[in-house]
Design a protein around this motif. Structure first.
Motif, short mmCIF file in Angstrom:
data_model
loop_
_atom_site.label_atom_id
_atom_site.label_comp_id
_atom_site.label_asym_id
_atom_site.label_seq_id
_atom_site.Cartn_x
_atom_site.Cartn_y
_atom_site.Cartn_z
N GLN A 67 0.82 -1.20 0.00
CA GLN A 67 0.00 0.00 0.00
C GLN A 67 0.87 1.27 0.00
OE1 GLN A 67 -2.54 0.45 3.39
NE2 GLN A 67 -3.93 1.84 2.35
N ALA A 68 1.95 1.26 0.79
CA ALA A 68 2.81 2.44 0.86
C ALA A 68 3.56 2.67 -0.44
CB ALA A 68 3.80 2.29 2.02
N ARG A 246 -6.98 -14.23 2.49
CA ARG A 246 -7.35 -13.51 1.27
C ARG A 246 -8.64 -14.04 0.68
NH1 ARG A 246 -4.99 -9.87 -1.52
NH2 ARG A 246 -3.16 -10.01 -0.19
N ASP A 247 -8.93 -15.33 0.89
CA ASP A 247 -10.18 -15.94 0.40
C ASP A 247 -11.19 -15.95 1.54
OD1 ASP A 247 -12.21 -17.37 -0.72
OD2 ASP A 247 -10.97 -19.01 -1.45
N GLU A 248 -12.34 -15.34 1.33
CA GLU A 248 -13.36 -15.24 2.37
C GLU A 248 -13.90 -16.62 2.77
OE1 GLU A 248 -17.41 -12.68 3.41
OE2 GLU A 248 -16.61 -12.71 1.36
N LYS A 249 -13.90 -17.58 1.84
CA LYS A 249 -14.37 -18.92 2.17
C LYS A 249 -13.47 -19.57 3.22
CE LYS A 249 -16.48 -19.80 -2.36
NZ LYS A 249 -16.47 -20.66 -3.56
N ASN A 250 -12.17 -19.37 3.10
CA ASN A 250 -11.25 -19.92 4.10
C ASN A 250 -11.47 -19.27 5.47
OD1 ASN A 250 -10.10 -21.54 2.15
ND2 ASN A 250 -8.50 -20.05 1.65
N ALA A 251 -11.74 -17.98 5.46
CA ALA A 251 -12.01 -17.29 6.72
C ALA A 251 -13.27 -17.83 7.38
CB ALA A 251 -12.14 -15.78 6.48
N TYR A 273 -6.07 -4.13 3.62
CA TYR A 273 -5.12 -4.92 2.85
C TYR A 273 -5.80 -5.98 2.00
CZ TYR A 273 -2.14 -2.79 6.36
OH TYR A 273 -1.51 -1.91 7.19
N GLY A 274 -7.14 -6.02 2.05
CA GLY A 274 -7.87 -7.00 1.26
C GLY A 274 -7.97 -8.36 1.93
#
Length: 311
Positions: A67-68, A246-251, A273-274
């Motif tokens: 990001q920076a 990064r994958d919402e399914k894993n979360a 950071y997505g």
């Protein structure tokens, strides 16, 4: 790319900053200190330590760099790997290297990594503007000696004052005695009169109060509605991180697994950071969070760390 400034920036905001493939910098808040022997005062600060066993990528440093630098996440990972390679090479060739404003690394005789933190930078934002200072010693002995000298030298003489009594004082004493006798006789009568009037007034007041109560009771037809009080819950500012995905399914999968295991797991919205963070639980005080973190590190996840943020 020099990643050292980004490590220092994250130490102000987080308790754990992991450099993938190298280790993790951990911070712990130290209370203000007073060194009586040197009359020195030190404000609260963050103490930095290093754990060479926490090497897994949690995405924090790489996302911050991406990001920076306005670049991709993959490029940031590559930059970190290249920097770590140079650090290890410097250790092998020179036996030491320095991360600016963070600390020094060196190898001992057994080739073990030794970290010496840089004490001049305070990463505790609550102590911004506070610096250590030395207070001059207060010398009280000289003052006490002066008082003792004054007490020994000064002699106070007491000379009784002679007064002349006048003849008119005798007549005044007789007059005061007469007033006293008159008051002794008249005061009980006065007190009795006040008591009688007080009883009459209290009786009248009680009658008026009873009359008002009857009128108020007569006009109340509907019961007063119940009052509902809402107790504001204390903020949960200390969270134990299980991971960021990064994958919402894993979360979601990890969230359900932790919930089934009895944890008060939480999912928080996607960060800047997505990534989709998952928490073991949230706590109101740092002491509660630290106790739970230690238990989790012993039993299920040695890489668990505490996120300090108001959610």
């Amino acid at each position: 790319m020099n990643i050292e400034p980004y490590i220092a920036q994250l130490l102000y905001r987080y308790q754990c900053v992991t450099v993938p493939g190298f280790g993790a910098f951990l911070t712990e808040i130290q209370s203000a200190q007073l060194v009586e022997s040197s009359n020195s005062f030190f404000p609260p600060k963050k103490m930095i330590s290093f754990n060479a066993y926490l090497k897994n990528n949690d995405g924090l440093l790489a996302n911050h760099i991406a990001q920076a630098e306005k670049t991709s996440y993959e490029y940031a990972i590559s930059a970190i790997q290249y920097e770590v390679f140079n650090w290890k090479k410097s250790l092998q060739e020179n036996g030491l290297f320095t991360i600016k404003n963070v600390g020094n690394f060196s190898l001992n005789s057994d080739k073990n990594l030794i970290f010496t933190p840089y004490d001049q930078t305070n990463y505790l934002t609550n102590s911004f503007g506070l610096s250590a200072f030395v207070s001059p010693m207060v010398k009280r002995e000289i003052f006490e000696q002066k008082i003792e000298a004054l007490e020994e030298n000064e002699v106070i003489e007491f000379i009784p004052e002679r007064r002349r009594t006048s003849a008119y004082l005798k007549y005044a004493a007789v007059f005061v005695l007469g007033l006293g006798l008159t008051g002794a006789i008249g005061y009980p009568l006065y007190q009795q009169q006040i008591a009688n009037e007080t009883i009459l007034v209290e009786t009248a007041v009680q009658k008026q109060v009873q009359h008002k109560i009857q009128e108020a009771t007569f006009f109340i037809e509907n019961p007063i509605p119940a009052v509902t009080l809402t107790v504001k819950e204390s903020k949960m500012s200390y969270h134990i991180m299980a991971g960021a995905f990064r994958d919402e399914k894993n979360a979601e999968k990890i969230f359900k697994k932790l919930s089934d295991q009895g944890y008060k797991a939480r999912r928080i919205p996607q960060n800047k950071y997505g990534l989709y963070p998952v928490l073991y639980g949230s706590y109101a005080t740092f002491a509660e969070a630290e106790k739970a973190k230690q238990e989790i590190q012993k039993t299920i996840n040695p890489d668990a760390w505490i996120l300090v943020e108001s959610l």
